[in-house]
Design an enzyme around this catalytic site. Sequence first.
Site, mmCIF file in Angstrom:
data_model
loop_
_atom_site.group_PDB
_atom_site.id
_atom_site.type_symbol
_atom_site.label_atom_id
_atom_site.label_comp_id
_atom_site.label_asym_id
_atom_site.label_seq_id
_atom_site.Cartn_x
_atom_site.Cartn_y
_atom_site.Cartn_z
ATOM 1 N N GLU A 1 77.696 54.052 68.473
ATOM 2 C CA GLU A 1 79.021 53.725 67.919
ATOM 3 C C GLU A 1 78.982 53.770 66.390
ATOM 4 O OE1 GLU A 1 80.660 50.009 69.250
ATOM 5 O OE2 GLU A 1 82.538 50.322 68.181
ATOM 6 N N SER B 1 81.795 44.688 61.381
ATOM 7 C CA SER B 1 82.487 44.615 60.094
ATOM 8 C C SER B 1 81.523 44.963 58.950
ATOM 9 C CB SER B 1 83.065 43.209 59.880
ATOM 10 O OG SER B 1 82.017 42.320 59.558
#
Length: 402
Positions: A246, A387
Site C-alpha cells: 500500500e 498518516s
Amino acid sequence: MDLDWSPTDLAFRDEVRRFLDENLTPELRRAGRLATSVYPDHEASMTWQRILHERGWAAPAWPVEYGGCDWSLTQHYIFDRESTLAGAPALSPMGIRMVAHAIIAFGTAEQKAYFLPRILTGEVFFCQGYSEPEAGSDLASLTMAAVADGDDLVCTGSKIWTTHATEANWIFCLVRTSRLERKQQGITFLLIPMDSPGIQVRPLVMTSGEQVQNQVFFDQVRVPKANVLGRVDDGWTVAKYLLNFERGGAAYGPTLQVMAEALANQAAALLDDPAFAAKLADARIRADVLEILEYRTMSAISHGRDPGPAASTLKILGTELSQRLTELALEAAGPRGRAYQPHAAMPGGPVADYLPPADCYLAGEQWQAVAPLRYFNDRAGSIYAGSNEIQRNIIAKATLGL
Ligand SMILES: Cc1cc2nc3c(=O)[nH]c(=O)nc-3n(C[C@H](O)[C@H](O)[C@H](O)COP(=O)(O)OP(=O)(O)OC[C@H]3O[C@@H](n4cnc5c(N)ncnc54)[C@H](O)[C@@H]3O)c2cc1C
C-alpha cells in the site's frame, strides 16, 4: 549508480508508448486528466483495466505464473511513468496492488485459484476494511469481533473510511478473534463477500462533495473459516505484509510533473507574476528532485540493497508536494475556483448533491472548475496509507534511532 536508460529500456518505453497511443481513447484520457483524486471515474478505470488485461499488463508486479510480467524494476517504473504522462486512468489499488499480493503470499491453492483470475478481470472488486472508528494510526487496537461458530466466524462491528465499499463485491477485513497479551496478536485476516446478510454500507460525503469513502456495519455476519487468509490469530503478519504494497511502489514524480506542467500551461498568463512563477518553479524543481530520489530507491532495490525507510520519505514528500500543487492550482483559478461545479470533473465516486448535466454551462474553464475539488480531495493524501506523522515516526526510529 547508473541512471541512464539502457537500449532495452528505451525499446520497452517505445513499445509502451505505442500501446498507450493505440488504446487510450479520448474518453479514457479525459477521465485520467479530470480525475479529482487518486481514484478516477469507476467505469473508466474498469474499462482501462480490461484493455490492460487483454494485453497482459493489468498486474505487471504479480509473479508471471499468476498473470504478471517478467519486467525489471526499471521497466515497471517506465510503464507507470509513461501511463501517467499519457493520462491513463489509474486502476483501483485495493485488489491488484494490495490484497492480491497477500493472497499470493499467504493464500491456499483454492483461494489463489478463485480470486487471482477474477481480480485480474475485475469480476472480483475488493475494498479494504482495516480502519475502525477507534483504530486508525493505532490499527492494532481494532475491536471488530469474529467469534467461531462451527465452520463459520460470526462478525460484528464496523469499519470506517472504506474506500469504494459501494462498488466492491468483496472486502478484506482485520477482525479480532482472540484477546492475547499483545494487541497485535489475536487478529485474523478475513475475506468477506459484500452481499453477506448483516452488512450495511453508509456512505460518507467528503469536503469535495464526492462520496468515495463509507462506514461498513457488520451485524452477526457469518463468514466461512475457509475465507481466512493466513492463520487464525496471525492476521497481523498478513496485514503488515500488505501495507508494504500500500505504501511502497507508488511513483509520485511523474504524477507531480504532469500536474505542474498542466498548471504551467493552464495558468500561462500568471507566469508573468514573479511571485506565482517562483512558486511554480520551486514545485517543479521539487518534483524533479523527488523523481531522482525514486530512481535512487529503485537502483538500491535492484542492486539488492535495503532502501530503508525510503517508502516513508517518498510518501511524505510526494503527498506534501501534491498538496502544494493543488493549492497553487486553486490560487491560479482565482474567483472562478470558488464556484462549486462538480459536473466539470470525473470524480472517483458519485457526487452527493444535485449534479447538473455534463454539458451544463461552466463558469470559467474546466481546469478552474476542477481545481477546488482536487484541492479538497488532496488534503486526504497526508492521512491515508499511514498518516505523514506516522511516517515521520518510522523515519525517526529507522534513521535517527529515536
Ligand atoms: C481518503 C481516505 C481514504 C481512506 N481509505 C481507507 C480504506 O479504504 N480502508 C481503510 O481501512 N482505511 C482507509 N482510510 C483510513 C486511514 O487509514 C486512516 O484515516 C489513517 O490511518 C489515520 O487514522 P485516523 O483517521 O483514525 O486518525 P488518528 O489515528 O486518530 O490520528 C489523528 C491524528 O493524530 C496523529 N497521530 C496519531 N498517532 C500518532 C503518533 N503516534 N504520533 C504522531 N502523530 C500521531 C495522526 O497523524 C493524525 O494527524 C482512509 C482515509 C482517508 C482520509
